[in-house]
Scaffold this active site. Structure first.
Site, PDB file in Angstrom:
ATOM      1  N   SER A  77     -83.814 -95.082  35.516  1.00 48.27           N
ATOM      2  CA  SER A  77     -83.715 -93.657  35.181  1.00 48.27           C
ATOM      3  C   SER A  77     -83.107 -92.803  36.288  1.00 48.27           C
ATOM      4  O   SER A  77     -82.673 -91.686  36.032  1.00 48.27           O
ATOM      5  CB  SER A  77     -85.088 -93.105  34.809  1.00 48.27           C
ATOM      6  OG  SER A  77     -85.940 -93.055  35.945  1.00 48.27           O
ATOM      7  N   LYS A 126     -88.391 -88.407  39.497  1.00 44.46           N
ATOM      8  CA  LYS A 126     -87.281 -87.663  38.901  1.00 44.46           C
ATOM      9  C   LYS A 126     -86.776 -86.647  39.927  1.00 44.46           C
ATOM     10  O   LYS A 126     -87.325 -86.478  41.005  1.00 44.46           O
ATOM     11  CB  LYS A 126     -87.723 -86.918  37.627  1.00 44.46           C
ATOM     12  CG  LYS A 126     -88.411 -87.773  36.572  1.00 44.46           C
ATOM     13  CD  LYS A 126     -87.507 -88.790  35.937  1.00 44.46           C
ATOM     14  CE  LYS A 126     -88.242 -89.632  34.898  1.00 44.46           C
ATOM     15  NZ  LYS A 126     -87.434 -90.755  34.399  1.00 44.46           N
TER      16      LYS A 126
END
Length: 225
Positions: A77, A126
């Site tokens: 990701s 993230k």
């Protein structure tokens, strides 16, 4: 004939039994003292090592709890910034000293809405995109903050930021959304493969474990982030 000293004493005669016993009696405390000293030294050495090992473990626990912690990257990701198998070091003190900044890579507790999408993973990593009170939106695959396009040099060329579940049918836009005062919005650098705030919404600043600041593995990619 036996030699005699001037006083008439036989100097070649063996020591009497009483003399031998006395000599042994005098030497026994010395041997016991030597054994006792060795025992004390051994016990002292064991205690010192126990204290040393215990102190090292305590310091390691305190560092992990309050200062730094290593994390393993399990997914794609955050490519190309972070790859599967990378290990990173997280600074847990940063946000006690200053606010969260846009562009920071952070580790945070998996939000309840993300449990199904991310399985048993306890923490996610993230990048912070929108800060408290800001407006976030997307248009034609680009990110807009307060209506202005955001430059994202860390993305691979051609990567678009699309609304959830629209990848197969085109890149849908995300309408302007105001970030709550105690939240931040986070996205993965590999947008097509990232389950992020587009799916589970902004995250609480209080859920942030810390800021990723150093890649420690693999060694050939060792460096600050």
């Amino acid at each position: 004939m036996t030699d005699l000293d001037p006083g008439g004493v036989d100097t070649t005669a063996p020591p009497s039994e009483s003399q031998t016993v006395e000599d042994l009696a005098r030497s026994e405390p010395g041997r016991r003292s030597t054994r006792s000293d060795k025992g004390r030294r051994t016990r002292r050495t064991i205690i010192e090592w126990a204290i040393l090992i215990g102190s090292a473990l305590l310091i390691a626990i305190l560092i992990k709890t309050f200062l730094f912690q290593a994390f393993y990257i399990p997914s794609e990701s955050m490519k190309p910034t972070l790859n599967v198998g990378d290990r990173v070091l997280v600074n847990k003190v940063s946000y006690r000293l200053h606010d969260v900044n846009r562009g920071d890579i952070v580790v945070f507790e998996t939000p309840p809405k993300a449990k199904d999408a991310n399985g048993e993973i306890k923490d996610l990593v993230k990048r912070v995109i929108a800060l408290p009170g800001e407006s976030f939106s997307t248009h034609a695959g680009g990110v807009y903050i307060n209506g202005r396009p955001l430059k994202e040099p860390y993305l691979q060329k051609g990567v678009q930021t699309c609304a959830p579940n629209t990848g197969a049918s085109g890149c849908g836009d995300i309408p302007a959304t105001r970030i709550p005062s105690s939240d931040v919005l986070v996205l993965g650098d590999n947008r097509p493969a990232s389950k992020d705030s587009r799916f589970f919404g902004p995250i609480k600043e209080s859920s942030i474990v810390g800021r990723v600041f150093l890649r420690i593995w693999p060694l050939n990619d060792l460096g600050f982030l």
